[in-house]
Design a protein around this motif. Structure first.
Motif, PDB file in Angstrom:
ATOM      1  N   GLN A 156      41.171  56.115 126.011  1.00 37.32           N
ATOM      2  CA  GLN A 156      42.607  56.243 126.252  1.00 37.32           C
ATOM      3  C   GLN A 156      42.796  57.118 127.475  1.00 37.32           C
ATOM      4  O   GLN A 156      42.547  58.321 127.447  1.00 37.32           O
ATOM      5  N   GLY A 157      43.214  56.497 128.563  1.00 34.52           N
ATOM      6  CA  GLY A 157      43.318  57.236 129.815  1.00 34.52           C
ATOM      7  C   GLY A 157      44.489  58.200 129.820  1.00 34.52           C
ATOM      8  O   GLY A 157      45.457  58.031 129.102  1.00 34.52           O
ATOM      9  N   ALA A 158      44.361  59.227 130.662  1.00 36.81           N
ATOM     10  CA  ALA A 158      45.470  60.158 130.861  1.00 36.81           C
ATOM     11  C   ALA A 158      46.344  59.606 131.972  1.00 36.81           C
ATOM     12  O   ALA A 158      45.967  59.609 133.139  1.00 36.81           O
ATOM     13  N   LEU A 159      47.498  59.115 131.589  1.00 37.98           N
ATOM     14  CA  LEU A 159      48.373  58.425 132.527  1.00 37.98           C
ATOM     15  C   LEU A 159      48.726  59.280 133.730  1.00 37.98           C
ATOM     16  O   LEU A 159      48.965  58.771 134.832  1.00 37.98           O
ATOM     17  N   ILE A 160      48.728  60.585 133.533  1.00 36.29           N
ATOM     18  CA  ILE A 160      49.171  61.472 134.604  1.00 36.29           C
ATOM     19  C   ILE A 160      48.267  61.349 135.823  1.00 36.29           C
ATOM     20  O   ILE A 160      48.698  61.562 136.955  1.00 36.29           O
ATOM     21  N   ILE A 200      46.680  67.198 141.773  1.00 36.91           N
ATOM     22  CA  ILE A 200      45.683  67.964 141.031  1.00 36.91           C
ATOM     23  C   ILE A 200      44.278  67.552 141.477  1.00 36.91           C
ATOM     24  O   ILE A 200      43.415  68.388 141.733  1.00 36.91           O
ATOM     25  N   LEU A 230      41.345  69.816 143.276  1.00 31.07           N
ATOM     26  CA  LEU A 230      39.990  69.985 142.738  1.00 31.07           C
ATOM     27  C   LEU A 230      38.948  69.581 143.775  1.00 31.07           C
ATOM     28  O   LEU A 230      37.892  70.202 143.882  1.00 31.07           O
TER      29      LEU A 230
END
Lengths: 237, 346
Positions: free
Chosen positions: A184-188, A197, A201
């Motif tokens: 389940q991907g992090a939509l952000i 972000i 990084l």
């Protein structure tokens, strides 16, 4: 004098030590908008590189003919011509890719990275150097765009080089990598904050690598000096 | 009788970070108990997980930065972040989302900016927004308040849902979850129902949703305790709630059938919790008195605007984060005049 710098120096500077995206933070608009997947990043990077190489060479060729008062309009004109060229080529041969990247291909015209290289490098150096610089800066940008795209795609969707066939033809299909359906991907990561972000990084990572390299080379430089002087045995106590 | 006479300065007690944080935690107890009463064990399980993750993440980053983790853990700020985070997220959030959110809060939002006292954003709210944007389905899976629920999850059932996502036999997600009052209100208003029609549902209590309004009231009690102990000043909570109330009243008087009763806005979602516990975070809020009033009032307006016309049902987290970034500028323009400088006199 900068003119004495060899090809390797120009190349290293454009690709890494003065990377226009990680160090100059230029061209953030395409960086934010088009790095939603590794394929998009690669496509955008290659288009930028093509424009950059051509515009650098042309600007360098006409650098003694153009009066300084009108140099910026001339640069923009040159860049716009090549962007149109790249756009037409993409429409002809990579139409799906063109649909994905859309407006951002035309927006390469106003990419400050390209006009920055024309102004800061190509208008002051010979054609061969300008070509090398254009290629290095373009590849540096491609590197950043592709890795940021890969990062965002992997975190957000759990895939890598999804739809690579749009850019690389049928062979690209084998490049596609899936993390599995359970992921389940992090939509952000796909949304604009993810680009900020991720870029932050990546800049941190570059600084970390630079620091480590500096420490290593300093240690290497320090060693022979120690060996040559042969310090006497320290007195006891 | 001899009285003890101390020389100046007459300071009753030293204010320390851990004491303030402890008071905040104490003040949260009534609200947390009320939430546990209405939503079951999941909240406490999540809170325990969040605290453990937060302390581990904080220690790991501090060790990586070459500092001793003990003082930072002892100041309880990571615990407060974890507790506020657990209160904001649904009580049956899967454990790995709690882990992700806490890592985001502690590592990216707090420690990368320099740790306690340096973070421009409220870590708990940033983590909440991060999860809400990334995992909208899991983050809107709120349980039905206990008096409306057909099934009350036991401790072990809640634990299983959180740890491996498996529901008890014969239950579906629809059976145990329901829309929050703000969600319900927004959805029904979008269907062009009038407020009279909407309020016929058993979901509604006196002001807000049943259960929810009482949770807000218990948080209000905790907030008043903080005011009484002078951990926070009145400026931010009062200005935030007042401006929210003013906006709500204005639109409600214009058209009471399509805009909820003003008290609904106060007692729904995170308005009370946000006003007393989140917007008042001493690190990320404005520090001057006039600045705090501007800060709080703008949050109130933003909460109303985002709730009414925005894309997400609740808005406190977004409003607080937006104003966090504006706090340094507000402080810059609301510097109090130093005695003897400036002014009109000389």
């Amino acid at each position: 004098m900068k003119a004495t710098k060899g090809y390797a120096g120009i190349f290293g500077e454009g690709l890494w030590s003065n990377n226009q995206m990680l160090v100059g933070l230029l061209g953030l608009c395409p960086l934010l908008a088009t790095t939603t997947s590794a394929t998009n990043g690669l496509g955008m990077g290659l288009a930028t590189t093509a424009v950059l190489v051509c515009s650098n060479a042309t600007v360098s060729l006409v650098r003694n003919l153009v009066r300084p008062e009108i140099r910026i309009p001339v640069f923009v004109l040159v860049i716009a011509s090549f962007v149109t060229l790249v756009e037409l080529v993409m429409q002809a041969f990579f139409y799906e890719m063109y649909l994905v990247l859309g407006l951002f291909i035309s927006l390469i015209v106003v990419n400050c990275m390209i006009i920055g290289r024309a102004e800061a490098f190509a208008s002051k150096h010979s054609v061969d150097r300008a070509l090398v610089d254009g290629l290095a800066v373009g590849l540096g940008a491609t590197l950043v765009l592709t890795s940021l795209g890969a990062l965002r795609e992997l975190v957000g969707q759990g895939t890598l080089f999804n739809q690579a066939e749009l850019l690389l033809g049928e062979a690209g299909r084998h490049l596609t990598f899936h993390l599995g359906d359970d992921y389940q991907g992090a939509l952000i990561a796909i949304l604009p904050p993810g680009a900020f972000i991720g870029l932050g990084l990546m800049i941190a990572l570059k600084n970390l690598i630079d620091k480590a390299v500096k420490r290593l080379s300093a240690a290497r430089r320090a060693k022979p000096v120690q060996a040559a002087t042969q310090p006497p045995e320290p007195a006891a106590g | 009788m001899k009285t003890f006479i101390a020389s100046s300065p007459h300071v009753a007690r030293v204010n320390r970070v851990d004491r303030i944080m402890l008071q905040v935690l104490l003040a949260l107890i009534p609200g947390v108990l009320a939430m546990t009463w209405y939503f079951g064990w999941g909240l406490l399980i999540n809170m325990g997980l969040a605290i453990v993750f937060a302390l581990l993440a904080e220690s790991a980053v501090l060790l990586a930065r070459g500092r001793s983790p003990l003082p930072a853990i002892g100041d309880l700020s990571a615990v407060v972040t974890a507790v506020l985070f657990a209160i904001s997220v649904p009580p049956i959030l899967p454990w790995w989302l709690t882990l992700l959110g806490i890592l985001f809060a502690i590592v990216l939002v707090k420690q990368l900016y320099g740790g306690m006292g340096y973070n421009p954003f409220n870590p708990a709210m940033a983590a909440y927004v991060f999860l809400l944007v990334s995992y909208p389905v899991a983050m809107t899976n709120w349980l039905t308040p206990s008096m409306l629920a057909e099934h009350h999850l036991s401790f072990m059932e809640s634990l299983r849902i959180i740890l491996d996502g498996s529901l008890p036999q014969g239950l579906t997600w629809d059976a145990i979850t329901s829309a929050t009052p703000l969600d319900e209100m927004r959805g029904k208003l979008d269907q062009n129902l009038t407020l009279d029609q909407i309020r016929q549902s058993p979901l509604w209590g006196n002001f807000g949703g049943r259960g929810w309004e009482w949770i807000a009231a218990w948080f209000l009690l905790g907030g008043l305790y903080l005011l009484w102990r002078r951990i926070i000043t009145w400026h931010i909570p009062v200005s935030m709630l007042a401006s929210l109330l003013v906006c709500a009243t204005l639109f409600w008087t214009l058209d009471p059938q399509t805009h909820p009763f003003p008290a609904f806005h106060l007692f729904s979602g995170a308005a009370i919790l946000g006003a007393f516990f989140i917007a008042t975070d001493p690190v990320t809020a404005s520090t001057t008195q006039r600045g705090q009033i501007i800060f709080g009032a703008t949050i109130g307006v933003l909460v109303y605007v985002i709730r009414t016309w925005g894309g997400y049902p609740d808005a406190v987290a977004f409003a607080v984060l937006l104003m966090n970034i504006a706090a340094p500028m507000i402080d810059h323009y609301t510097q109090p005049r130093v005695f003897g400088h400036g002014g009109k006199g000389i």
